[in-house]
Design a protein around this motif. Structure first.
Motif, PDB file in Angstrom:
ATOM      1  N   ALA A 135       1.020  -1.053   0.122  1.00  0.00           N
ATOM      2  CA  ALA A 135       0.046   0.063  -0.023  1.00  0.00           C
ATOM      3  C   ALA A 135       0.950   1.436  -0.175  1.00  0.00           C
ATOM      4  N   GLN A 136       1.931   1.166   0.596  1.00  0.00           N
ATOM      5  CA  GLN A 136       2.754   2.133   0.763  1.00  0.00           C
ATOM      6  C   GLN A 136       3.437   2.560  -0.501  1.00  0.00           C
ATOM      7  N   ALA A 137       3.800   1.188  -1.385  1.00  0.00           N
ATOM      8  CA  ALA A 137       4.384   1.692  -2.584  1.00  0.00           C
ATOM      9  C   ALA A 137       3.105   2.283  -3.649  1.00  0.00           C
ATOM     10  N   ASP A 138       1.971   1.822  -3.481  1.00  0.00           N
ATOM     11  CA  ASP A 138       1.036   2.190  -4.310  1.00  0.00           C
ATOM     12  C   ASP A 138       0.727   3.880  -3.978  1.00  0.00           C
ATOM     13  N   LEU A 139       0.872   4.235  -2.828  1.00  0.00           N
ATOM     14  CA  LEU A 139       0.527   5.667  -2.344  1.00  0.00           C
ATOM     15  C   LEU A 139       2.040   6.443  -2.889  1.00  0.00           C
ATOM     16  N   VAL A 140       3.090   6.082  -2.680  1.00  0.00           N
ATOM     17  CA  VAL A 140       3.980   6.783  -3.077  1.00  0.00           C
ATOM     18  C   VAL A 140       4.153   6.972  -4.690  1.00  0.00           C
ATOM     19  N   GLY A 141       3.743   5.766  -5.402  1.00  0.00           N
ATOM     20  CA  GLY A 141       3.779   5.902  -6.735  1.00  0.00           C
ATOM     21  C   GLY A 141       2.833   6.899  -7.314  1.00  0.00           C
TER      22      GLY A 141
END
Length: 263
Positions: A42-48
């Motif tokens: 989810a963090q990777a999605d958010l930063v993406g």
């Protein structure tokens, strides 16, 4: 889409909305049940989403590297997040908190990476790539109401990352940064004092821990990027006015905090 994918996207959607609106997520029982791997996804999605609109990754950060911070937030595991250039405030510059929810500030030190590193190569590869260190401050801003979260929630929230400022760079003295005095001065508040020893006993150990976390969860780090090693003291509410962090032998960094909503 699997149920796991749906949970990751639902978390990222709600966090993205909280960041964009500066409105905290209320614990109403509808938050998706994430494990730690899903939280990093989810963090990777958010930063993406930030990168997709033109921001670039500027580094990585550690969270909960001090016993004081662990105790303050009621967690017991070190975590990692991502930094972008939009979070950077120049030394001596101004941070407008109008778009934040309930910001806090921490004194830190920051490492600079001199070349690309594959974190899967192990901690010594990252340690060998670091060429400089600087005093730093980090502004954190949990997107959860009341700064209340468990470990997966704060990981999904990119470890509460909001802003950072970096002071002057010094060549890294690997033997000399383990116990440097740290102070943080805030407008109308007592000076907070600590030591770099509070960062895992030696800030270089933060790099070792970051390498392991990054390899496990798909982080990357490149030439010129930064590593915020974690807080040397517990976080303090961020007031308007001047914030100044000093680290013995390394110098100091300062910003001015304003609120654009204030007439």
């Amino acid at each position: 889409m699997t149920s796991n994918d749906e949970a990751v996207k639902a978390a990222a959607d709600r966090l993205h909305e909280a960041v964009e609106t500066a409105r905290p997520i209320i614990d109403d029982g509808t938050w998706p049940d994430l494990d730690l791997a899903q939280a990093y996804a989810a963090q990777a999605d958010l930063v993406g989403r930030r990168l997709a609109r033109g921001e670039r990754q500027s580094g990585l950060k550690l969270g909960f590297t001090s016993l004081a911070k662990m105790a303050q937030m009621g967690v017991s595991e070190i975590i990692a997040g991502r930094l972008t250039d939009a979070m950077a405030v120049p030394d001596g510059g101004t941070l407008d908190v109008a778009g934040l929810i309930h910001p806090r500030v921490e004194p830190e030190i920051c490492f600079r990476v001199a070349r690309d590193v594959d974190l899967a190569d192990g901690p010594e590869a990252l340690l060998a790539a670091v060429d400089a260190v600087a005093p730093a401050l980090e502004v954190i801003d949990s997107r959860y109401d009341g700064f209340s979260f468990d470990l997966p929630r704060v990981v999904a929230d990119n470890t509460s990352a909001a802003a950072y400022a970096i002071g002057p760079w010094s060549a890294l003295d690997r033997a000399g940064i383990g116990d440097l005095a740290v102070s943080m001065e805030l407008t109308d508040a007592p000076t907070t004092r600590g030591s770099t020893q509070a960062i895992l006993g030696d800030p270089l150990d933060a790099l070792r821990r970051l390498a392991a976390i990054g390899a496990a969860h798909g982080f990357t780090i490149h030439e010129g990027e930064l590593v915020l090693a974690g807080a040397a003291t517990a976080a303090a509410p961020l007031p308007l006015g001047t914030v100044r962090v000093a680290v013995a032998t390394l110098g100091e960094v300062a910003i001015t905090v304003v609120d654009g909503r204030t007439p």
